[in-house]
Each structure stands twice: as C-alpha cells, then as structure tokens.
Design a protein around this motif. Structure first.
Motif, short mmCIF file in Angstrom:
data_model
loop_
_atom_site.label_atom_id
_atom_site.label_comp_id
_atom_site.label_asym_id
_atom_site.label_seq_id
_atom_site.Cartn_x
_atom_site.Cartn_y
_atom_site.Cartn_z
N GLN A 1 0.84 -1.19 0.00
CA GLN A 1 0.00 0.00 0.00
C GLN A 1 0.87 1.24 0.00
N VAL A 2 0.40 2.27 -0.68
CA VAL A 2 1.17 3.51 -0.79
C VAL A 2 0.53 4.59 0.08
N VAL A 3 1.37 5.26 0.85
CA VAL A 3 0.95 6.44 1.60
C VAL A 3 1.62 7.64 0.95
N ALA A 4 0.84 8.59 0.45
CA ALA A 4 1.43 9.82 -0.09
C ALA A 4 1.63 10.81 1.05
N GLU A 5 2.84 11.33 1.17
CA GLU A 5 3.15 12.29 2.23
C GLU A 5 3.04 13.72 1.70
N GLY A 6 2.85 14.65 2.60
CA GLY A 6 2.87 16.07 2.22
C GLY A 6 1.72 16.47 1.30
N VAL A 7 0.56 15.87 1.51
CA VAL A 7 -0.62 16.24 0.72
C VAL A 7 -1.19 17.52 1.32
N GLU A 8 -0.99 18.61 0.62
CA GLU A 8 -1.37 19.91 1.18
C GLU A 8 -2.60 20.51 0.53
N ARG A 9 -2.79 20.21 -0.74
CA ARG A 9 -3.85 20.91 -1.48
C ARG A 9 -4.85 19.93 -2.09
N GLN A 10 -6.02 20.48 -2.37
CA GLN A 10 -7.07 19.68 -3.02
C GLN A 10 -6.57 19.10 -4.33
N LEU B 1 -3.93 12.26 -6.79
CA LEU B 1 -3.65 10.99 -6.12
C LEU B 1 -4.85 10.05 -6.20
N ALA B 2 -6.04 10.63 -6.06
CA ALA B 2 -7.26 9.82 -6.15
C ALA B 2 -7.38 9.23 -7.55
N SER B 3 -7.08 10.04 -8.56
CA SER B 3 -7.21 9.54 -9.94
C SER B 3 -6.18 8.44 -10.22
N LEU B 4 -5.07 8.44 -9.46
CA LEU B 4 -4.03 7.42 -9.67
C LEU B 4 -4.25 6.19 -8.80
N GLY B 5 -5.27 6.22 -7.96
CA GLY B 5 -5.59 5.05 -7.14
C GLY B 5 -4.69 4.90 -5.92
N CYS B 6 -4.13 6.01 -5.45
CA CYS B 6 -3.27 5.95 -4.25
C CYS B 6 -4.11 5.55 -3.03
N HIS B 7 -3.53 4.72 -2.15
CA HIS B 7 -4.32 4.17 -1.04
C HIS B 7 -4.55 5.16 0.10
N HIS B 8 -3.44 5.69 0.63
CA HIS B 8 -3.54 6.49 1.84
C HIS B 8 -2.82 7.82 1.67
N MET B 9 -3.13 8.74 2.55
CA MET B 9 -2.44 10.03 2.48
C MET B 9 -2.23 10.63 3.87
N GLN B 10 -1.28 11.55 3.90
CA GLN B 10 -0.91 12.22 5.14
C GLN B 10 -0.49 13.63 4.73
N GLY B 11 -0.92 14.62 5.46
CA GLY B 11 -0.50 15.97 5.10
C GLY B 11 -1.45 17.02 5.66
#
Ligand code: C2E
Ligand code: CA
Ligand code: CA
Ligand code: CA
Length: 279
Positions: free
Chosen positions: A232-241, A247-257
């Motif tokens: 599973q991939v967690v994207a870090e530093g997600v600051e903006r819509q 990330l949603a369009s790429l199917g990324c699993h999780h996020m943090q930011g």
C-alpha cells in the motif's frame, strides 16, 4: 609549505576539538532534556484516500528547548546520532508513544495503528527490539497496532538477525513502512531484499504533481508497482485539493498531510479523533 601544513593541521585539530565539544554538550543536553521532560510527541493522522477513514497515526518528535524554543527533528536528530545518543532518545519515544496508546484507549479514541520512526542507528543491534517488546508487554500493545517506519539506508546493510526480528513481528501483524520512498538510490531493489508492507512516497514527489509531468509519472508508476506487489502507498505532504485529486485519480491508497491535519498535540489529536467519530 611547512607553515601551510601546520596551519592546516591546527585548523583540523580545532575542528576536531569543536566536534568533540559539540558531542559532549549534546550528550549533556540530551540527558538533561530527558530528565526534565523537554521532549514531546505530536501526532499526525494517516487516512484512507477513498473513505477518509483513519488508518494510522504517526508520532513525530519535538524538543521544547528552554533556550532555543520548540525544535523540530531536523534541528537535532543528526547531532543526537553523532553523539551516540539515539538509543536513549528512541527508547523515550517508544515508551511515551505506547503509554499514550493506553490513554487513547481509555478515551475511546480509535487510533488504529501507531507509526514510529526508527533511525538506522537504532537498528544496528537487537537492543531496539528488546526494548520495544518490553514496552509492548508493559502497555499491552499488540504487534497489529504498530507500524515501524524505516528507510532504505537500513535495508542496505541490515543484519540478518535484525531482519528476522522484523519478520517475526510482521507475522504477528506488525507493519513495516519504507519511509521517504523514492529519495534514495535504486529503491526498487530494496523491495526484493526486505518485505515491507507500506511505501511512504516522499512529499517531494507530491508538491508539484499537478504541474510536473515527471513527478506525475513517477507517482503513477510507483502506485502501479506497489499494487502489483501487494503493497500500500501512503502519499506524504498532501497539502492541497489538487494533490488529493491527482492521487485519487491514480488510485493511491492512503495520504498524510496538512490537507487532512497538521501534526497535533496529544489533546488536539484526541479532539480530532472524537470529531471524526461524530461525522
Ligand atoms: P518524516 O518521517 O518524513 O515525517 C514527515 C514530516 O513531514 C514531518 O516533519 C511532518 O511534520 C511533515 N509534514 C506532514 N505533513 C506535511 C505537509 O502537508 N506538508 C509539509 N511540507 N510537511 C508535512 P517533522 O515532524 O519535522 O519530522 C521530520 C523528520 O524527522 C521525519 O520525517 C522523520 O524522519 C524524523 N523524525 C520525526 N520523529 C522522529 C522520531 O521519533 N525518531 C526518529 N528517529 N526520527 C524522527
Ligand atoms: Ca516517517
Ligand atoms: Ca517520510
Ligand atoms: Ca520526507
């Protein structure tokens, strides 16, 4: 030439003395800080990108220094490592974070998993695991409640017996996350050597994802690869819509930011959890 050499030698000696002084001061400072409770942990949620559900919370260290103010890890971690003091500091983090989980349970806060950052230096011997297991026993924390975040520098020269410790805990439900993924060299080959559960995609790939074609491509490829490998991939530093949408369009699993939440004090995190539960 002789004079030049001599002055170079003096300069070298001077620098050496200074580094030593820094080390001694750091060791003294750190012992004082531990004794006077100057360290704090703050907590940042990791959420599922699709459902918004909390999947974990990462503990991030702060040092409330009496003279220098609130320090972030980048201001002191290297010095602590250089002074050979990362183990006592890491043990402090581990104990306090696990104790905090007991408090969260009592407050009905559904934190899911706690993620701890582990320095490579802490993993040079088995002492880390001895301490972790003792704390898990003391605070009744199961392996399935933990994520250990490591970096690829560790995997590069990990000892076999340390790998076995990870493997054993993973079999009991602990997850291992590869932090700052994509920042080092030949990251992909590490995945063959060490079975991680999560990839934390470094924020440097996310910042310009909507404008940089290269970043977009790298993130997309990483997510596809991870999916094929069952990670599973967690994207870090997600600051903006816009980051979120990509990330949603790429199917990324999780996020943090910051888009979800900044690192919060214990009290703020509990309030955040309770608010989530109500929505
Ligand atoms: P990291 O593990 O990559 O942690 C993520 C960092 O990104 C944190 O910085 C966090 O505050 C920051 N961040 C989170 N969301 C955003 C965002 O939306 N935008 C931006 N620009 N930044 C965001 P922090 O707390 O300063 O920690 C820095 C690093 O220090 C961590 O990087 C980790 O490598 C290390 N660290 C933190 N706590 C510990 C610890 O307890 N032990 C050890 N060994 N290292 C730690
Ligand atoms: Ca981390
Ligand atoms: Ca990271
Ligand atoms: Ca980072």
């Amino acid at each position: 030439a002789k004079q030049q050499n001599e002055s170079r030698f003096l300069r070298y000696n001077n620098e050496l003395a200074q580094t030593n002084r820094l080390k001694i001061n750091m060791e003294y400072e750190l012992r004082r800080a531990l004794k006077h409770n100057e360290f704090e942990l703050c907590y940042q949620p990791i959420v599922n990108l699709g459902s918004g559900e909390l999947v974990a919370v990462e503990a991030l260290l702060r040092w409330r220094h009496p003279a220098r103010g609130l320090l972030k890890p980048e201001d002191f971690i290297d010095a602590i490592e250089a002074a050979g003091m990362i183990n006592p500091m890491g043990e402090w983090v581990c104990e306090h974070a696990l104790a905090q989980m007991v408090a969260w349970r009592a407050l009905g806060c559904d934190y899911r998993r706690l993620a701890l950052n582990i320095s490579n230096v802490q993993l040079k011997s088995l002492g880390f695991f001895r301490h972790l297991k003792a704390m898990m026993q003391t605070y009744q924390v199961a392996p399935s409640e933990l994520i250990l975040e490591i970096t690829e520098h560790f995997i590069l020269d990990a000892k076999h017996e340390v790998m076995l410790q990870f493997e054993h805990l993973q079999q009991q439900g602990l997850q291992v996350a590869l932090d700052d993924f994509g920042c080092g060299y030949s990251s992909l080959s590490y995945l063959k050597k060490f079975p991680v559960n999560l990839l934390k995609l470094d924020d440097s790939f996310i910042q310009d994802i909507e404008t940089s074609e290269v970043d977009h491509l790298l993130v997309e490829t990483t997510i596809q690869l991870a999916q094929k490998m069952g990670l599973q991939v967690v994207a870090e530093g997600v600051e903006r819509q816009a980051h979120f949408d990509y990330l949603a369009s790429l199917g990324c699993h999780h996020m943090q930011g910051y888009l979800v939440a900044k690192p919060m004090s214990h009290d703020d995190f509990v309030a955040w959890c309770q608010q989530q539960a109500c929505v």
